[in-house]
Design a protein around this motif. Structure first.
Motif, PDB file in Angstrom:
ATOM      1  N   ALA A 140       0.836  -1.198   0.000  1.00 49.84           N
ATOM      2  CA  ALA A 140       0.000   0.000   0.000  1.00 49.84           C
ATOM      3  C   ALA A 140       0.874   1.253   0.000  1.00 49.84           C
ATOM      4  N   HIS A 141       1.963   1.220   0.743  1.00 51.94           N
ATOM      5  CA  HIS A 141       2.857   2.372   0.801  1.00 51.94           C
ATOM      6  C   HIS A 141       3.464   2.656  -0.573  1.00 51.94           C
ATOM      7  N   GLN A 142       3.999   1.641  -1.199  1.00 52.22           N
ATOM      8  CA  GLN A 142       4.661   1.837  -2.490  1.00 52.22           C
ATOM      9  C   GLN A 142       3.683   2.320  -3.550  1.00 52.22           C
ATOM     10  N   SER A 143       2.482   1.763  -3.567  1.00 51.08           N
ATOM     11  CA  SER A 143       1.505   2.195  -4.561  1.00 51.08           C
ATOM     12  C   SER A 143       1.067   3.631  -4.303  1.00 51.08           C
ATOM     13  N   PHE A 161       2.267   8.976   6.422  1.00 47.75           N
ATOM     14  CA  PHE A 161       2.596   8.125   7.563  1.00 47.75           C
ATOM     15  C   PHE A 161       2.522   6.662   7.118  1.00 47.75           C
ATOM     16  N   SER A 162       3.265   5.799   7.797  1.00 52.91           N
ATOM     17  CA  SER A 162       3.229   4.383   7.418  1.00 52.91           C
ATOM     18  C   SER A 162       3.282   3.499   8.661  1.00 52.91           C
ATOM     19  N   LEU A 169      11.437   7.258  -0.897  1.00 55.82           N
ATOM     20  CA  LEU A 169      10.407   7.288   0.140  1.00 55.82           C
ATOM     21  C   LEU A 169      10.095   5.859   0.573  1.00 55.82           C
ATOM     22  N   PRO A 170      11.048   5.177   1.180  1.00 54.34           N
ATOM     23  CA  PRO A 170      10.864   3.760   1.510  1.00 54.34           C
ATOM     24  C   PRO A 170       9.871   3.557   2.644  1.00 54.34           C
ATOM     25  N   PHE A 171       9.307   2.357   2.667  1.00 56.01           N
ATOM     26  CA  PHE A 171       8.388   1.989   3.745  1.00 56.01           C
ATOM     27  C   PHE A 171       9.153   1.666   5.012  1.00 56.01           C
ATOM     28  N   ARG A 172       8.646   2.153   6.118  1.00 58.84           N
ATOM     29  CA  ARG A 172       9.109   1.703   7.433  1.00 58.84           C
ATOM     30  C   ARG A 172       7.996   1.962   8.429  1.00 58.84           C
ATOM     31  N   HIS A 173       7.874   1.102   9.413  1.00 61.70           N
ATOM     32  CA  HIS A 173       6.839   1.311  10.421  1.00 61.70           C
ATOM     33  C   HIS A 173       7.141   2.583  11.204  1.00 61.70           C
ATOM     34  N   GLY A 174       6.099   3.389  11.414  1.00 62.78           N
ATOM     35  CA  GLY A 174       6.280   4.644  12.120  1.00 62.78           C
ATOM     36  C   GLY A 174       6.878   5.733  11.268  1.00 62.78           C
ATOM     37  N   GLY A 175       6.922   5.513   9.953  1.00 59.68           N
ATOM     38  CA  GLY A 175       7.509   6.491   9.052  1.00 59.68           C
ATOM     39  C   GLY A 175       6.639   7.732   8.906  1.00 59.68           C
TER      40      GLY A 175
END
Length: 218
Positions: free
Chosen positions: A154-157, A185-186, A169-175
């Motif tokens: 979902a983040h990448q899309s 936010f992710s 803009l990579p995914f990370r928890h709490g991003g």
């Protein structure tokens, strides 16, 4: 409005043949289920009130695909809606049915892929195709300030829908990042698998929403 510019797919959307055929088979098997692309869940006062958009992965087979409302009918919804209510982003009581009266507050919920995929695993072409609905979904909210993505797909899309590059803009928890004029936010997805394995605790999930709630009040 053309299919490519509409925020909602047609009930019989044919753009992803594998997903179309999978839903068709489940319509035969469970004719009482929703069994269609799941629409974005909106607050009752309308889309102009939306300041936060939550983007999940895809409908669950016996969750949103059955009920027709995102995150309704499975464990992920129990955690998500409980947290939304606690942070003032929803009101009412979540009873895992679309007629339970729960209402979103300044928030909308959608999925990166609107149709249920076999084994909960959409393929790359399906994610890219459904982005033609995610992009106008984001654009429909004139007062949108933040997007929360649940999980890396979902983040990448969403990053791509906002015109950003996944590598930057990579995914990370709490991003917390900026993309296309939106604060992104992710969080790890609130699936039962993630919570059962300890990848995501309820405390970790709530912390993300507390940060979002503070941001929206600023």
């Amino acid at each position: 409005m053309s299919a490519a510019s509409s925020p909602e797919p047609d009930r019989n959307c044919p753009l992803c043949p594998r997903l179309h055929d999978f839903i068709a088979a489940w319509r035969q098997r469970e004719p009482g289920w929703f069994n269609a692309p799941v629409p974005t869940f909106l607050p009752p006062v309308g889309e102009d009130s939306v300041r936060l958009l939550i983007v999940g992965l895809a409908p669950g087979l016996r969750g949103a695909n059955r009920t027709g409302r995102p995150f309704t009918g499975d464990y992920a919804g129990d955690l998500l809606y409980r947290t939304l209510i606690a942070q003032g982003l929803a009101r009412g009581e979540f009873k895992a049915r679309p007629d339970d009266g729960l209402a979103l507050v300044g928030t909308a919920i959608t999925n990166a892929v609107r149709c249920v995929p076999p084994e909960n695993k959409p393929v790359g072409a399906e994610i890219a195709t459904c982005r033609t609905f995610l992009m106008p979904t984001i654009a429909r909210f004139a007062n949108l300030r933040a997007i929360l993505t649940l999980g890396s797909i979902a983040h990448q899309s969403t990053v791509r829908a906002l015109g950003g590059r996944v590598a930057t803009l990579p995914f990370r928890h709490g991003g917390r990042q900026q993309a296309g004029g939106i604060t992104l936010f992710s969080s790890y997805h609130c699936s039962r698998y993630n919570t059962n394995t300890g990848v995501l605790t309820e405390e970790m999930f709530v912390a993300v929403f507390k940060e979002i709630a503070v941001f929206l009040k600023s």
